[in-house]
Design an enzyme around this catalytic site. Structure first.
Site, short mmCIF file in Angstrom:
data_model
loop_
_atom_site.label_atom_id
_atom_site.label_comp_id
_atom_site.label_asym_id
_atom_site.label_seq_id
_atom_site.Cartn_x
_atom_site.Cartn_y
_atom_site.Cartn_z
N GLY A 154 0.83 -1.19 0.00
CA GLY A 154 0.00 0.00 0.00
C GLY A 154 0.87 1.25 0.00
O GLY A 154 2.08 1.20 0.24
N CYS A 155 0.23 2.39 -0.24
CA CYS A 155 0.98 3.65 -0.33
C CYS A 155 1.47 4.10 1.05
O CYS A 155 2.64 4.49 1.20
CB CYS A 155 0.14 4.73 -1.00
SG CYS A 155 -1.53 4.89 -0.34
N TYR A 156 0.60 4.05 2.06
CA TYR A 156 1.04 4.41 3.41
C TYR A 156 2.16 3.48 3.91
O TYR A 156 3.17 3.94 4.44
CB TYR A 156 -0.13 4.36 4.39
CG TYR A 156 -1.04 5.56 4.39
CD1 TYR A 156 -0.55 6.85 4.60
CD2 TYR A 156 -2.42 5.41 4.21
CE1 TYR A 156 -1.41 7.94 4.62
CE2 TYR A 156 -3.28 6.49 4.23
CZ TYR A 156 -2.77 7.76 4.44
OH TYR A 156 -3.63 8.85 4.46
#
Length: 352
Positions: A154-156
């Site tokens: 994921g981006c986070y």
């Protein structure tokens, strides 16, 4: 498989933000070409009708999802789908000899019970999930190179883990003191209409969401545990920012050795990422901004030791749609093909 000097690839879920980023990035890749665009609700539509700015560069129609047709045309397939759909498609694609890069959460977890607890679903693909490699190249480069199935982060988690990895690997912090304060642009919510992402709602405003229960928490904890050698429990709070692109993470943790200086830690980071072309460790006193990473596959890292509190402050910035999604998936495929990992990926933003 059709013959070409370029590797033919497919994108399932081509009409979303992740899909269109893949399409755009692949236009500049010297060794990959798009052989198939697949979708459900958008099947039968010209891609140029959905994204007219790409019309002069790409004359393809989005097709219904047909596993046999995809496998016939494609050596590798990007699954850019909502959570819970990839695990119905990936096994059949792998069986037919395709490499699969999943941009959803479906193959990010070693333990499928963790996935089911946070995402739901009834998983029957445990053996295949065990074969998946977590697609963060800076940490798992060799495993990715030998994989057939990648669970792209994921981006986070990408922004947070790249900031945390060196101090966790070297045992410089107490993992149980980690607090992650992260911010995202509205594109992180996807292309479907959502009230909280409307300009009238998100503009001129900053707000937290998913407090104490965001789905990226167990993903970050899993890799932190892998890096530190024991289970990790951390605090993660995301915020929505009035911008389109970007992830910024500010991370706090207690240092084990209160005598460590900022310069000591910067030396650790520079050594850790010396062979990672997509990570830029900034000089002391310079802290990352999302604008620098926008439109690139780079992660900018900065840090500061607070001698007064005995904590280290870690800061990172990425483009959530590129290093946090589509670009990172291409970086993984580059490694799977034995190519230079940054091949075809942008590394310079347009500023301001």
């Amino acid at each position: 498989m059709h013959e070409s000097s370029r590797l033919p690839v497919g994108i399932i879920g081509a009409s979303g933000y992740g899909g269109v980023q893949l399409v755009r990035l692949l236009q500049d890749h010297p060794r990959l070409e798009i052989a198939y665009l697949g979708g459900d609700s958008s099947a039968g539509k010209s891609f140029a009708d959905l994204y007219p700015h790409l019309g002069p560069h790409l004359n393809l129609t989005i097709e219904a999802i047909d596993i046999d047709r995809i496998a016939e045309r494609c050596a590798a397939v990007f699954l850019s789908l909502p959570n819970g759909l990839a695990y119905d498609l990936a096994p059949a694609l792998l069986e037919r000899g395709c490499k699969v890069l999943d941009l959803s959460a479906d193959y990010r977890f070693h333990d499928l019970k963790t996935y089911e607890r946070w995402y739901g679903g009834d998983r029957q693909d445990s053996a295949i999930a065990q074969s998946a490699v977590y697609g963060l190249p800076e940490l798992y480069r060799n495993r990715i190179a030998n994989a057939q199935l990648i669970g792209c982060p994921g981006c986070y988690p990408t922004a947070s883990l790249l900031a945390l990895a060196p101090v966790l690997k070297q045992g410089l912090i107490d993992p149980d003191t980690i607090v992650i304060d992260a911010k995202s642009g509205t594109s992180g919510a996807g292309r479907q209409a959502k009230t909280n992402a409307l300009l009238a709602e998100a503009g001129n405003s900053v707000g937290a969401y998913g407090v104490a229960r965001h789905r990226h928490t167990p993903e970050i904890e899993q890799i932190c545990a892998d890096l530190s050698g024991h289970e990790v429990l951390l605090q993660f709070t995301p915020h929505l920012m009035p911008m389109v692109r970007g992830i910024h993470s500010t991370i706090y943790a207690k240092l084990r050795d209160p005598n460590l200086t900022t310069e000591d830690c910067l030396t650790v980071y520079q050594a850790f990422y010396r062979n990672s072309p997509m990570v830029k460790v900034l000089a002391h006193g310079t802290y990352p901004q999302t604008k620098w990473a926008s439109g690139t596959n780079l992660c900018y890292l900065g840090l500061e030791v607070d001698a007064r509190t005995g904590r280290i402050v870690l800061l990172s910035a990425i483009d959530n749609l590129i290093k946090g999604q589509a670009g990172q998936a291409i970086q993984c495929l580059n490694l799977m093909q034995g190519w230079e990992e940054g091949l075809g990926l942008p590394t310079l933003c347009y500023y301001p």
